[in-house]
Scaffold this motif. Sequence first.
Motif, PDB file in Angstrom:
ATOM      1  N   TYR A  56      23.789  23.439  45.002  1.00  0.00           N
ATOM      2  CA  TYR A  56      24.444  24.045  46.323  1.00  0.00           C
ATOM      3  C   TYR A  56      24.227  25.553  46.476  1.00  0.00           C
ATOM      4  O   TYR A  56      23.428  26.748  45.204  1.00  0.00           O
ATOM      5  N   THR A  57      24.063  25.834  47.581  1.00  0.00           N
ATOM      6  CA  THR A  57      23.806  27.459  48.048  1.00  0.00           C
ATOM      7  C   THR A  57      25.167  28.091  48.815  1.00  0.00           C
ATOM      8  O   THR A  57      25.781  27.176  49.597  1.00  0.00           O
ATOM      9  N   TRP A  58      25.384  29.497  48.959  1.00  0.00           N
ATOM     10  CA  TRP A  58      26.677  29.764  49.522  1.00  0.00           C
ATOM     11  C   TRP A  58      25.585  31.083  49.699  1.00  0.00           C
ATOM     12  O   TRP A  58      25.424  31.469  49.451  1.00  0.00           O
ATOM     13  N   LEU A  59      25.650  31.453  51.659  1.00  0.00           N
ATOM     14  CA  LEU A  59      25.895  32.302  51.613  1.00  0.00           C
ATOM     15  C   LEU A  59      26.676  33.583  51.627  1.00  0.00           C
ATOM     16  O   LEU A  59      27.987  33.043  52.070  1.00  0.00           O
ATOM     17  N   LEU A  60      26.720  34.690  50.842  1.00  0.00           N
ATOM     18  CA  LEU A  60      28.206  35.933  50.251  1.00  0.00           C
ATOM     19  C   LEU A  60      28.243  36.524  51.433  1.00  0.00           C
ATOM     20  O   LEU A  60      29.253  36.569  51.483  1.00  0.00           O
ATOM     21  N   HIS A  61      27.818  37.041  51.998  1.00  0.00           N
ATOM     22  CA  HIS A  61      28.348  38.162  53.183  1.00  0.00           C
ATOM     23  C   HIS A  61      28.603  37.643  54.631  1.00  0.00           C
ATOM     24  O   HIS A  61      29.902  37.848  54.853  1.00  0.00           O
ATOM     25  N   SER A  62      27.807  36.201  54.913  1.00  0.00           N
ATOM     26  CA  SER A  62      28.787  35.883  56.119  1.00  0.00           C
ATOM     27  C   SER A  62      29.960  34.425  55.711  1.00  0.00           C
ATOM     28  O   SER A  62      30.864  33.704  56.598  1.00  0.00           O
ATOM     29  N   GLN A  63      29.727  33.847  54.534  1.00  0.00           N
ATOM     30  CA  GLN A  63      30.828  32.819  53.771  1.00  0.00           C
ATOM     31  C   GLN A  63      32.189  33.335  52.966  1.00  0.00           C
ATOM     32  O   GLN A  63      33.729  32.789  53.297  1.00  0.00           O
ATOM     33  N   LEU A  64      31.659  34.565  52.330  1.00  0.00           N
ATOM     34  CA  LEU A  64      32.713  34.315  51.384  1.00  0.00           C
ATOM     35  C   LEU A  64      34.158  35.413  51.583  1.00  0.00           C
ATOM     36  O   LEU A  64      33.458  36.260  52.502  1.00  0.00           O
ATOM     37  N   LEU A  65      35.230  34.396  51.149  1.00  0.00           N
ATOM     38  CA  LEU A  65      36.349  35.843  51.900  1.00  0.00           C
ATOM     39  C   LEU A  65      36.911  36.375  51.277  1.00  0.00           C
ATOM     40  O   LEU A  65      37.114  37.499  51.534  1.00  0.00           O
ATOM     41  N   ALA A  66      37.051  36.149  49.848  1.00  0.00           N
ATOM     42  CA  ALA A  66      37.979  36.122  48.402  1.00  0.00           C
ATOM     43  C   ALA A  66      37.578  35.645  47.262  1.00  0.00           C
ATOM     44  O   ALA A  66      37.250  34.943  47.388  1.00  0.00           O
ATOM     45  N   THR A  67      37.941  36.337  46.349  1.00  0.00           N
ATOM     46  CA  THR A  67      38.227  35.970  45.345  1.00  0.00           C
ATOM     47  C   THR A  67      39.578  35.679  44.060  1.00  0.00           C
ATOM     48  O   THR A  67      40.072  37.008  44.863  1.00  0.00           O
ATOM     49  N   ALA A  68      39.257  35.073  43.121  1.00  0.00           N
ATOM     50  CA  ALA A  68      40.770  35.464  42.074  1.00  0.00           C
ATOM     51  C   ALA A  68      39.921  34.762  40.610  1.00  0.00           C
ATOM     52  O   ALA A  68      39.387  33.978  40.694  1.00  0.00           O
ATOM     53  N   ARG A  69      40.953  36.206  39.565  1.00  0.00           N
ATOM     54  CA  ARG A  69      41.055  35.482  38.734  1.00  0.00           C
ATOM     55  C   ARG A  69      41.219  34.532  37.987  1.00  0.00           C
ATOM     56  O   ARG A  69      42.176  33.877  38.745  1.00  0.00           O
ATOM     57  N   ARG A  70      40.499  33.463  37.302  1.00  0.00           N
ATOM     58  CA  ARG A  70      41.638  32.684  36.450  1.00  0.00           C
ATOM     59  C   ARG A  70      41.221  31.866  35.162  1.00  0.00           C
ATOM     60  O   ARG A  70      40.658  32.689  35.081  1.00  0.00           O
ATOM     61  N   TYR A  71      42.243  31.067  34.476  1.00  0.00           N
ATOM     62  CA  TYR A  71      41.577  30.569  33.645  1.00  0.00           C
ATOM     63  C   TYR A  71      41.033  29.075  33.461  1.00  0.00           C
ATOM     64  O   TYR A  71      41.389  28.022  34.519  1.00  0.00           O
ATOM     65  N   LYS A  72      40.261  29.057  32.889  1.00  0.00           N
ATOM     66  CA  LYS A  72      39.560  27.569  32.518  1.00  0.00           C
ATOM     67  C   LYS A  72      40.371  27.262  30.650  1.00  0.00           C
ATOM     68  O   LYS A  72      39.540  27.712  29.695  1.00  0.00           O
ATOM     69  N   GLY A  73      41.767  26.782  31.155  1.00  0.00           N
ATOM     70  CA  GLY A  73      42.006  26.029  30.334  1.00  0.00           C
ATOM     71  C   GLY A  73      42.938  27.153  29.888  1.00  0.00           C
ATOM     72  O   GLY A  73      43.556  27.857  30.614  1.00  0.00           O
ATOM     73  N   LEU A  74      42.632  27.047  28.600  1.00  0.00           N
ATOM     74  CA  LEU A  74      43.684  28.683  28.026  1.00  0.00           C
ATOM     75  C   LEU A  74      43.037  29.769  27.733  1.00  0.00           C
ATOM     76  O   LEU A  74      43.142  31.309  27.303  1.00  0.00           O
ATOM     77  N   GLU A  75      41.398  29.751  28.319  1.00  0.00           N
ATOM     78  CA  GLU A  75      40.909  30.808  28.345  1.00  0.00           C
ATOM     79  C   GLU A  75      40.723  31.735  29.689  1.00  0.00           C
ATOM     80  O   GLU A  75      40.322  31.134  30.974  1.00  0.00           O
ATOM     81  N   ASP A  76      40.885  33.144  29.886  1.00  0.00           N
ATOM     82  CA  ASP A  76      40.952  33.777  30.899  1.00  0.00           C
ATOM     83  C   ASP A  76      39.258  33.689  31.148  1.00  0.00           C
ATOM     84  O   ASP A  76      38.877  34.961  31.248  1.00  0.00           O
ATOM     85  N   ALA A  77      38.680  32.712  31.630  1.00  0.00           N
ATOM     86  CA  ALA A  77      36.844  33.057  32.099  1.00  0.00           C
ATOM     87  C   ALA A  77      36.423  32.055  33.141  1.00  0.00           C
ATOM     88  O   ALA A  77      35.331  31.437  33.209  1.00  0.00           O
ATOM     89  N   ALA A  78      37.445  32.389  34.272  1.00  0.00           N
ATOM     90  CA  ALA A  78      36.688  31.177  35.164  1.00  0.00           C
ATOM     91  C   ALA A  78      37.463  32.213  36.366  1.00  0.00           C
ATOM     92  O   ALA A  78      37.703  33.569  36.778  1.00  0.00           O
ATOM     93  N   LEU A  79      36.780  31.589  37.908  1.00  0.00           N
ATOM     94  CA  LEU A  79      36.406  32.812  38.716  1.00  0.00           C
ATOM     95  C   LEU A  79      36.645  31.443  39.530  1.00  0.00           C
ATOM     96  O   LEU A  79      35.877  30.767  40.661  1.00  0.00           O
ATOM     97  N   GLU A  80      37.290  31.670  40.907  1.00  0.00           N
ATOM     98  CA  GLU A  80      37.758  30.570  42.199  1.00  0.00           C
ATOM     99  C   GLU A  80      37.438  31.699  43.249  1.00  0.00           C
ATOM    100  O   GLU A  80      37.941  33.025  43.566  1.00  0.00           O
ATOM    101  N   LEU A  81      36.400  31.597  43.986  1.00  0.00           N
ATOM    102  CA  LEU A  81      35.401  31.712  45.313  1.00  0.00           C
ATOM    103  C   LEU A  81      36.363  30.916  46.217  1.00  0.00           C
ATOM    104  O   LEU A  81      36.531  30.018  46.939  1.00  0.00           O
ATOM    105  N   TYR A  82      36.593  31.832  47.171  1.00  0.00           N
ATOM    106  CA  TYR A  82      37.385  31.003  48.712  1.00  0.00           C
ATOM    107  C   TYR A  82      36.824  30.923  49.777  1.00  0.00           C
ATOM    108  O   TYR A  82      35.942  32.922  49.841  1.00  0.00           O
TER     109      TYR A  82
END
Length: 153
Positions: A56-82
């Motif tokens: 999978y490929t995403w264009l960062l400058h034209s497609q990425l709107l925002a980000t958010a720090r997330r949890y993976k289970g109980l670990e603070d180690a995930a990232l959501e890309l909007y």
Amino acid sequence: LLQNSSLNTNASGALKCQWMQPLQTQPGCLVLTQDRLYFQPSAGVLGVEYATSQSYTWLLHSQLLATARRYKGLEDAALELYWKDGTSTLFGFERKHDREQVLRLLPTHVPCHTDREFLLEAYHAWQAKAITNLDYLLLLNSAAGRSFQDLSR
């Protein structure tokens, strides 16, 4: 690790991660360049029979709107890309440091929903009636760690 600063268009490495979707997780590698984000599933790896080989490929400058720090289970180690098309992608990393490294390498104009400055901007936009009540509530829920990609939150 992910982006060679002297060669801004080339990636210098891959980072192990998981693409987290409702009710399934797909292990693979994330590669970040100045312009694009790539995810290559771990197809053909022992114990990963359900993985697809499609990358999978995403264009960062034209497609990425925002980000958010997330949890993976109980670990603070995930990232959501909007993305600008209204979808989002959730990646889980082995360590918090890996997630923060990816965040630092993303374009600087992209806001992070979990940063205090972004929340203050959203609050002022809501007060000025620049965003709807629904949009404001969705932003607050995002800042609180809730995601459509992680049903456990």
